[in-house]
Scaffold this motif. Sequence first.
Motif, PDB file in Angstrom:
ATOM      1  N   ARG A 194      -1.912 -14.339 -56.837  1.00  0.00           N
ATOM      2  CA  ARG A 194      -0.651 -15.041 -56.627  1.00  0.00           C
ATOM      3  C   ARG A 194      -0.816 -16.516 -56.956  1.00  0.00           C
ATOM      4  O   ARG A 194      -1.784 -17.159 -56.544  1.00  0.00           O
ATOM      5  CB  ARG A 194      -0.182 -14.849 -55.186  1.00  0.00           C
ATOM      6  N   SER A 195       0.144 -17.043 -57.682  1.00  0.00           N
ATOM      7  CA  SER A 195       0.105 -18.430 -58.131  1.00  0.00           C
ATOM      8  C   SER A 195       1.524 -18.905 -58.368  1.00  0.00           C
ATOM      9  O   SER A 195       2.375 -18.125 -58.832  1.00  0.00           O
ATOM     10  CB  SER A 195      -0.711 -18.557 -59.422  1.00  0.00           C
ATOM     11  N   SER A 196       1.774 -20.179 -58.078  1.00  0.00           N
ATOM     12  CA  SER A 196       3.093 -20.742 -58.373  1.00  0.00           C
ATOM     13  C   SER A 196       3.391 -20.675 -59.863  1.00  0.00           C
ATOM     14  O   SER A 196       4.558 -20.580 -60.273  1.00  0.00           O
ATOM     15  CB  SER A 196       3.162 -22.191 -57.884  1.00  0.00           C
ATOM     16  N   ARG A 197       2.363 -20.721 -60.700  1.00  0.00           N
ATOM     17  CA  ARG A 197       2.566 -20.696 -62.149  1.00  0.00           C
ATOM     18  C   ARG A 197       2.928 -19.305 -62.670  1.00  0.00           C
ATOM     19  O   ARG A 197       3.339 -19.178 -63.825  1.00  0.00           O
ATOM     20  CB  ARG A 197       1.315 -21.217 -62.863  1.00  0.00           C
ATOM     21  N   ASN A 198       2.807 -18.265 -61.853  1.00  0.00           N
ATOM     22  CA  ASN A 198       3.229 -16.939 -62.302  1.00  0.00           C
ATOM     23  C   ASN A 198       4.718 -16.912 -62.643  1.00  0.00           C
ATOM     24  O   ASN A 198       5.171 -16.061 -63.417  1.00  0.00           O
ATOM     25  CB  ASN A 198       2.936 -15.885 -61.225  1.00  0.00           C
ATOM     26  N   ALA A 199       5.478 -17.856 -62.067  1.00  0.00           N
ATOM     27  CA  ALA A 199       6.914 -17.911 -62.331  1.00  0.00           C
ATOM     28  C   ALA A 199       7.217 -18.233 -63.788  1.00  0.00           C
ATOM     29  O   ALA A 199       8.320 -17.968 -64.278  1.00  0.00           O
ATOM     30  CB  ALA A 199       7.573 -18.946 -61.424  1.00  0.00           C
ATOM     31  N   TYR A 200       6.258 -18.802 -64.500  1.00  0.00           N
ATOM     32  CA  TYR A 200       6.464 -19.119 -65.913  1.00  0.00           C
ATOM     33  C   TYR A 200       6.402 -17.892 -66.820  1.00  0.00           C
ATOM     34  O   TYR A 200       6.829 -17.941 -67.963  1.00  0.00           O
ATOM     35  CB  TYR A 200       5.377 -20.090 -66.405  1.00  0.00           C
ATOM     36  N   LEU A 201       5.827 -16.793 -66.355  1.00  0.00           N
ATOM     37  CA  LEU A 201       5.537 -15.632 -67.197  1.00  0.00           C
ATOM     38  C   LEU A 201       6.784 -14.786 -67.427  1.00  0.00           C
ATOM     39  O   LEU A 201       7.525 -14.485 -66.479  1.00  0.00           O
ATOM     40  CB  LEU A 201       4.462 -14.766 -66.542  1.00  0.00           C
ATOM     41  N   ASP A 202       7.011 -14.368 -68.692  1.00  0.00           N
ATOM     42  CA  ASP A 202       8.056 -13.371 -68.935  1.00  0.00           C
ATOM     43  C   ASP A 202       7.476 -11.984 -68.645  1.00  0.00           C
ATOM     44  O   ASP A 202       6.315 -11.848 -68.242  1.00  0.00           O
ATOM     45  CB  ASP A 202       8.624 -13.490 -70.348  1.00  0.00           C
ATOM     46  N   ASP A 203       8.268 -10.947 -68.826  1.00  0.00           N
ATOM     47  CA  ASP A 203       7.841  -9.609 -68.414  1.00  0.00           C
ATOM     48  C   ASP A 203       6.576  -9.160 -69.147  1.00  0.00           C
ATOM     49  O   ASP A 203       5.643  -8.617 -68.532  1.00  0.00           O
ATOM     50  CB  ASP A 203       8.969  -8.599 -68.650  1.00  0.00           C
ATOM     51  N   ASP A 204       6.534  -9.367 -70.466  1.00  0.00           N
ATOM     52  CA  ASP A 204       5.358  -8.942 -71.227  1.00  0.00           C
ATOM     53  C   ASP A 204       4.122  -9.747 -70.826  1.00  0.00           C
ATOM     54  O   ASP A 204       3.020  -9.195 -70.702  1.00  0.00           O
ATOM     55  CB  ASP A 204       5.608  -9.094 -72.727  1.00  0.00           C
ATOM     56  N   GLN A 205       4.305 -11.033 -70.618  1.00  0.00           N
ATOM     57  CA  GLN A 205       3.183 -11.875 -70.217  1.00  0.00           C
ATOM     58  C   GLN A 205       2.703 -11.515 -68.818  1.00  0.00           C
ATOM     59  O   GLN A 205       1.496 -11.520 -68.558  1.00  0.00           O
ATOM     60  CB  GLN A 205       3.600 -13.343 -70.277  1.00  0.00           C
TER      61      GLN A 205
END
Length: 290
Positions: A194-205
């Motif tokens: 879990r990371s705050s930066r996970n919010a940047y990822l689209d579905d494929d990423q």
Amino acid sequence: MTPRFTPGQLHVHSGLDDMMATARALRAVGRKIALVPTMGALHDGHRQLMRTARRLPGTVLTASIFVNPLQFGPNEDFDRYPRPLEEDLGVCRDERVELLFTPSREDMYPTGSEVTVDPGPLGRELEGAFRPGHFAGVLTVVAKLFNIIRPDYAVFGEKDYQQLTLIKKLVRDLNHDVKIIGVPVARDTDGLARSSRNAYLDDDQRTAAVTLSAALAAGARVSAGGAEVVLESARAVLDKEPLVELDYLELRGTDLGPAPSRGEARLLVAARVGSTRLIDNIQVILDEGE
């Protein structure tokens, strides 16, 4: 004048003077302070840190939210780093945080940052090699928070394992009177840290990012075969995912020195998935192999 403090309620201080006065008043009546430093965008990993801190006896659960500019490089994501303060306040209330420090950049660095903390040689390896100056920024803000709040305990996640290791060295070498508590990596059900930066990822990423934890798990499963087998197995998993651009995969000792031939070690990975940089790590128990 000391701000009023009512146990069981969330008190938010943005000014240094109010924060210092409240912390001082709590210590004067024998309360201990357990601090969870964060940059906000709070998720379940932060909740786990808060719950660990809350279980410490006789403590006031305290958190800080400050997106620290010193630990971001010139081409990193400081400006777009998520700052959902209202949602973060809701998390703090849910987790029964009693004291929250939300300083501004001007509060923390009123005259800039002429004096910073040198993280030493380890600060220039691993993450430090890819993010020059990052750990000087981290240790500087942590030292400032320790001086402002004077916590008895400070709780950090093991996901940022190098950060945790350097903070322990900071406390030891600069004689901060605080006990550092590390909390295991919090993961989603698919294994992604879990990371705050996970919010940047689209579905494929997001799907591709799971490869990092899968690679670490693959290395850990064969740890009885020794260091070379661990690294080969982890790298084989990473090589299968074209969306993962590897920065490093390294096996180190628990203090992030050279890995032992036998016993506890740490397998660490950093990679970019799209424009998002992610890190992860796992404990492994090495044998010498055959």
